[in-house]
Write an enzyme that holds these catalytic residues in place. Structure first.
Site, PDB file in Angstrom:
ATOM      1  N   HIS A 367     -52.154-120.081  25.142  1.00  0.00           N
ATOM      2  CA  HIS A 367     -52.584-118.819  25.309  1.00  0.00           C
ATOM      3  C   HIS A 367     -53.525-118.206  24.498  1.00  0.00           C
ATOM      4  CE1 HIS A 367     -48.308-119.031  26.701  1.00  0.00           C
ATOM      5  NE2 HIS A 367     -49.028-119.763  27.237  1.00  0.00           N
ATOM      6  N   ARG A 474     -56.863-114.046  36.814  1.00  0.00           N
ATOM      7  CA  ARG A 474     -55.698-114.528  36.215  1.00  0.00           C
ATOM      8  C   ARG A 474     -54.617-113.696  35.957  1.00  0.00           C
ATOM      9  NH1 ARG A 474     -58.947-119.019  33.697  1.00  0.00           N
ATOM     10  NH2 ARG A 474     -58.646-121.044  34.884  1.00  0.00           N
ATOM     11  N   ARG A 510     -55.610-113.358  41.667  1.00  0.00           N
ATOM     12  CA  ARG A 510     -54.568-114.484  41.959  1.00  0.00           C
ATOM     13  C   ARG A 510     -53.204-113.935  41.349  1.00  0.00           C
ATOM     14  NH1 ARG A 510     -55.216-120.168  38.960  1.00  0.00           N
ATOM     15  NH2 ARG A 510     -54.161-118.996  37.124  1.00  0.00           N
ATOM     16  N   GLU A 609     -54.691-126.471  44.612  1.00  0.00           N
ATOM     17  CA  GLU A 609     -54.842-127.335  43.517  1.00  0.00           C
ATOM     18  C   GLU A 609     -53.726-128.464  43.797  1.00  0.00           C
ATOM     19  OE1 GLU A 609     -54.341-124.047  40.312  1.00  0.00           O
ATOM     20  OE2 GLU A 609     -53.218-123.324  42.001  1.00  0.00           O
ATOM     21  N   ASN A 632     -58.908-127.894  38.008  1.00  0.00           N
ATOM     22  CA  ASN A 632     -58.174-128.290  36.706  1.00  0.00           C
ATOM     23  C   ASN A 632     -56.869-128.922  37.060  1.00  0.00           C
ATOM     24  OD1 ASN A 632     -60.239-126.992  35.485  1.00  0.00           O
ATOM     25  ND2 ASN A 632     -58.749-125.284  35.059  1.00  0.00           N
ATOM     26  N   ASP A 633     -56.143-128.141  37.999  1.00  0.00           N
ATOM     27  CA  ASP A 633     -54.846-128.564  38.433  1.00  0.00           C
ATOM     28  C   ASP A 633     -54.855-129.654  39.606  1.00  0.00           C
ATOM     29  OD1 ASP A 633     -52.557-127.502  37.138  1.00  0.00           O
ATOM     30  OD2 ASP A 633     -53.200-125.629  38.210  1.00  0.00           O
ATOM     31  N   ARG A 643     -53.269-132.198  32.165  1.00  0.00           N
ATOM     32  CA  ARG A 643     -54.516-131.414  31.611  1.00  0.00           C
ATOM     33  C   ARG A 643     -54.363-131.389  30.244  1.00  0.00           C
ATOM     34  NH1 ARG A 643     -54.357-125.939  35.217  1.00  0.00           N
ATOM     35  NH2 ARG A 643     -55.461-125.097  33.504  1.00  0.00           N
ATOM     36  N   CYS A 680     -63.070-122.664  41.286  1.00  0.00           N
ATOM     37  CA  CYS A 680     -63.216-121.900  39.946  1.00  0.00           C
ATOM     38  C   CYS A 680     -62.477-122.659  38.850  1.00  0.00           C
ATOM     39  CB  CYS A 680     -62.094-120.644  40.438  1.00  0.00           C
ATOM     40  SG  CYS A 680     -60.377-120.886  41.053  1.00  0.00           S
TER      41      CYS A 680
HETATM   42  C1  PEP Z   1     -57.272-124.542  38.139  1.00  0.00           C
HETATM   43  O1  PEP Z   1     -56.145-125.192  38.257  1.00  0.00           O
HETATM   44  O2  PEP Z   1     -58.252-125.201  38.336  1.00  0.00           O
HETATM   45  C2  PEP Z   1     -57.365-123.009  37.858  1.00  0.00           C
HETATM   46  C3  PEP Z   1     -58.464-122.363  37.936  1.00  0.00           C
HETATM   47  O3  PEP Z   1     -56.021-122.382  37.707  1.00  0.00           O
HETATM   48  P1  PEP Z   1     -55.522-122.492  36.025  1.00  0.00           P
HETATM   49  O4  PEP Z   1     -56.586-123.118  35.321  1.00  0.00           O
HETATM   50  O5  PEP Z   1     -55.162-121.054  35.778  1.00  0.00           O
HETATM   51  O6  PEP Z   1     -54.275-123.250  36.193  1.00  0.00           O
HETATM   52 MG    MG Z   2     -54.418-123.876  38.201  1.00  0.00          MG
END
Ligand code: PEP
Ligand code: MG
Length: 755
Positions: A367, A474, A510, A609, A632-633, A643, A680
């Site tokens: 964080h 977020r 979100r 995701e 990312n996910d 990750r 994103c």
């Molecule tokens: C992702 O998972 O790509 C995403 C944008 O969400 P976060 O990074 O907040 O999990």
């Molecule tokens: Mg995510």
């Protein structure tokens, strides 16, 4: 002892006088060794200082040949002196010459001495040098003598750490205590900063080491320990300590120590040798640190932090300083160094003076890293023992792009980084010049560049970058930086402020994405084997609809009279989407019934995701207003690679054919259904990623603010049709036969595009 002259206390008092005399550093050291030799009835007393080249140089001696001073230089592990330094432990021998590590330098004339007592000169557990006494006769030094010599070494450690001896050193052979360090950790937040160290939890600075009156120092120590125990007991019995959990465990461990006789006796012994109460605590802690730093067991090293914290607390009680120094007095160009830090603590510092952040812990998804990025503060994490290696005020450089940290950098490194900072500033200037230019590729394809955000402090970035809006807000960040659960009214206030700040530009909110690596400190943690695959995000929201509904209500009310775009995280099935959407409908009905202003239009979408969605795209696209790919996910789950785990997170290429095929399918399906699809994840924030995404058909990207400039500069020069012709065949050709990344790089090079 064969009759120490006046004992250790007299020695310490005399030492204090010598330390205060206005003489040169060499004269002071010469006087110190004479004093110690006389006091301990030793024929030899020598001081070796650890140099930056990891050798030990004889800096002063009484008893050995004077010509050897500054001439005798021992290798790091050479002889008994080397052994004391490397093990950070005293060696006490009646017949040193029989020890397997014994070796001697003829220029010193030490072969006639048999007994040997060597102690490390330690500061915060780091070895700065070695102090030795020797006698001709074969005799064993008593425990008291060993103790006394260690205490004296502590005073010398202060002298070395002050930098006073540097004037005596040849360039390249300076004392290691003040030497340049190049450390490498994890890059957490981009940017370069030059400044000076500020310790987040400063070690208590002791100004008075030597006791005037030992009895009164013992009383101070005993009183402090009694207070300390009472405080801990009270905290544990009545305080705001959650049942079980980390916090309570740590306090319990403190209490165990506070009642541990071994620990207390050691501190009392140190004071009895003539130290002040606070110096006694520090002495024992420095020894403990030295021992624990040499352990490889991560559990033991973790306990070291607890012990540091404990000793620091006790020292504060002893010195009557109950609280850490205030954060308002931050110097200019401050670079914070901390073991770990919560996001709220970072926000407490004065942003104008804070230039960088260095953490012993902290991964890129922690964080505090998120907040550092939002604030635009360069940050590096995973620098082991960072807080022990620096002193407050040290010059330091943080390179948040590469993860490099330079402590006490030499002039050439400073200049190089100074140049880099200027270069970056020039580039930023160029990006700023593009701010108001519409983002359209060379062959006329408009691409909407949006921002990823999560806090109010992110909002000024819209104007700074010229972004088209917020592509991903977020909402969990507000929850993560708050000390306790934000009330609905607080959520409402934030969402309103965000929409006000965005003005005409759209914001996609979100709903709460907590769980997994996004932990709320005040929420009871559910123990899960695989939190990333566990009870998180929309799963938690659907199982506890009260929480999700109150958030949706706040969002709907905040956008009353305007449009609202809202999406759900971690949706795995169309049924989950239907259920979540039904909650929005229920809240709309509720607000309508109570006469609240409703949004003009509500668009509801979802993140992509979870790979299962890839096989429900047609059904999903019929239901949603838009999609946003969370690469990312999605990447984490496609490759089954955590990750947040550096060992595996970089193992697989996000630009390899399997991923690009998936991303292309999503874009194609979106187009076929006439529904907008954005992306994103971090992939869009890299110029090479943005190039590929536009090639695959994406026309909306949501980026981290610092990426807007470089990505826009690239897209303005990109011929998207040409890119598609060059790159798409490679994605479709058999996997493994062509490296898609190489193809893209070759295309970019041929087109003169800056990746
Ligand atoms: C992702 O998972 O790509 C995403 C944008 O969400 P976060 O990074 O907040 O999990
Ligand atoms: Mg995510």
């Amino acid at each position: 002892m064969r009759g120490a002259l006046g004992g250790p206390r007299v020695l310490l008092r005399r030492l204090r006088e010598v330390m205060a005399e206005p003489v040169s550093a060499q004269e002071r050291l010469d006087k110190v060794v004479v004093l110690i030799a006389a006091n301990m009835v030793a024929e030899v007393c020598s001081v070796y200082v650890l140099r930056i080249d990891n050798t030990l140089e004889l800096y002063a001696t009484e008893g050995l040949k004077r010509e050897a001073v500054h001439q005798t230089v021992l290798a790091a592990h050479e002889g008994l002196v080397g052994l004391v330094a490397s093990e950070a432990n005293p060696i006490n021998l009646s017949d040193a010459q029989n020890h397997p590590a014994y070796s001697y330098r003829p220029e010193t004339g030490e072969e006639i001495y048999h007994s040997f007592l060597g102690v490390p000169i330690l500061r915060a557990g780091n070895t700065l040098g070695v102090m030795v006494v020797q006698n001709r006769a074969r005799r064993t030094y008593t425990e008291e003598e060993e103790e006394a010599l260690q205490t004296t070494a502590m005073v010398l450690a202060e002298m070395i750490a002050s930098g006073e001896l540097s004037a005596l050193a040849r360039p390249g052979a300076e004392p290691a205590a003040r030497h340049t360090l190049h450390l490498t950790g994890a890059a957490l937040s981009d940017g370069i900063a030059l400044g000076h160290v500020v310790l987040h939890e400063p070690r208590v600075v002791i100004t008075n080491f030597i006791a005037d009156d030992v009895q009164s120092e013992l009383k101070r120590l005993d009183a402090a320990i009694a207070n300390f125990r009472t405080d801990l007991d009270r905290l544990l019995e009545h305080g705001d300590v959650a049942d079980g959990g980390e916090h309570r465990d740590v306090l319990e461990a403190y209490r165990m120590f506070a009642y541990d006789h071994g620990w207390l006796d050691k501190m009392r012994e140190a004071v009895m040798t003539g130290l002040t109460a606070e110096a006694g605590v520090e002495r024992v802690q420095s020894d403990t640190r030295a021992r624990m730093l040499r352990q490889t067991d991560p559990y033991i090293r973790e306990r070291l932090h607890d012990l540091d914290e404990l000793a620091n607390r006790l020292m504060r009680v002893v010195m009557g300083k109950d609280h850490a120094p205030s954060k308002e007095q931050l110097p200019e160009n401050a670079i914070l160094v901390a073991r770990s830090m919560g996001p709220a603590a970072l926000l407490d510092y004065d942003r104008k003076r804070l230039r960088g952040l260095i953490l012993e812990e902290g991964g890129p998804t922690s964080h505090v890293s998120i907040v550092a990025r939002a604030l635009g503060i360069p940050a590096v994490g995973e620098i082991a023992n960072a807080t022990g290696l620096v002193e407050s005020g040290d010059a330091i450089i943080v390179d948040g792009a590469t993860g490099d940290v330079h402590v006490r950098p030499p002039a050439d490194i400073k200049n190089t980084y100074g140049e880099r900072v200027k270069l970056r500033a020039r580039r930023q200037e160029q990006y700023r010049a593009l701010r108001d230019k519409p983002c359209v590729t060379k062959d006329g394809q408009p691409v909407s560049l949006m921002l990823n955000a999560g806090l109010l402090i992110d909002m000024p970035h819209i104007d700074e970058t010229g972004a088209a809006g917020i592509g991903l807000f977020r909402t969990e960040l507000q929850f993560m930086v708050a000390p306790s659960f934000p009330r609905t009214s607080e959520q409402l206030a934030l969402y309103r402020a965000v929409l006000d700040a965005a003005g005409e530009r759209p914001v996609t909110f979100r709903t709460l994405d907590i769980g997994g690596d996004k932990v709320l400190p005040y929420m009871r943690n559910v123990d899960e084997e695989n939190p990333a695959l566990g009870w998180r995000a929309i799963r938690l929201g659907l199982d506890r609809p009260g929480l999700l509904r109150s958030q949706i209500r706040a969002l709907l009310r905040a956008s009353g009279g305007r449009g609202l775009k809202l999406m759900f995280p971690m949706i795995a099935t169309v049924e989950e989407f239907d259920q979540a959407k039904a909650l929005v409908e229920m809240e709309l009905t509720h607000l309508r019934r109570h006469g609240h202003a409703l949004p003009e239009r509500v668009e509801i979408g979802t993140m992509v995701e979870v790979p299962s969605l890839l096989y429900q795209l047609d059904e999903l696209l019929e239901r949603v207003d838009f999609l946003s790919v969370g690469s990312n996910d999605l990447m984490q789950f496609l490759y089954a690679a955590d990750r947040g785990n550096a060992r595996v997170s970089t193992r697989f290429d996000p630009l390899a054919a399997p991923v690009l095929r998936v991303l292309k399918d999503i874009a194609d399906k979106g187009r076929a259904h006439g529904k907008p699809v954005a992306l994103c994840g971090e992939l869009a924030s890299k110029p090479i990623g943005a190039l590929v995404l536009v090639t695959l058909g994406y026309r909306s990207l949501s980026l981290t603010p610092s990426a807007v400039g470089p990505v826009k500069a690239l897209l303005l020069d990109l011929d998207a049709a040409k890119a598609a012709a060059a790159i798409l065949p490679a994605i479709q050709s058999p996997v493994g036969s062509v490296s898609v990344r190489e193809k893209i790089e070759a295309f970019a090079a041929a087109e003169g595009l800056q990746l």
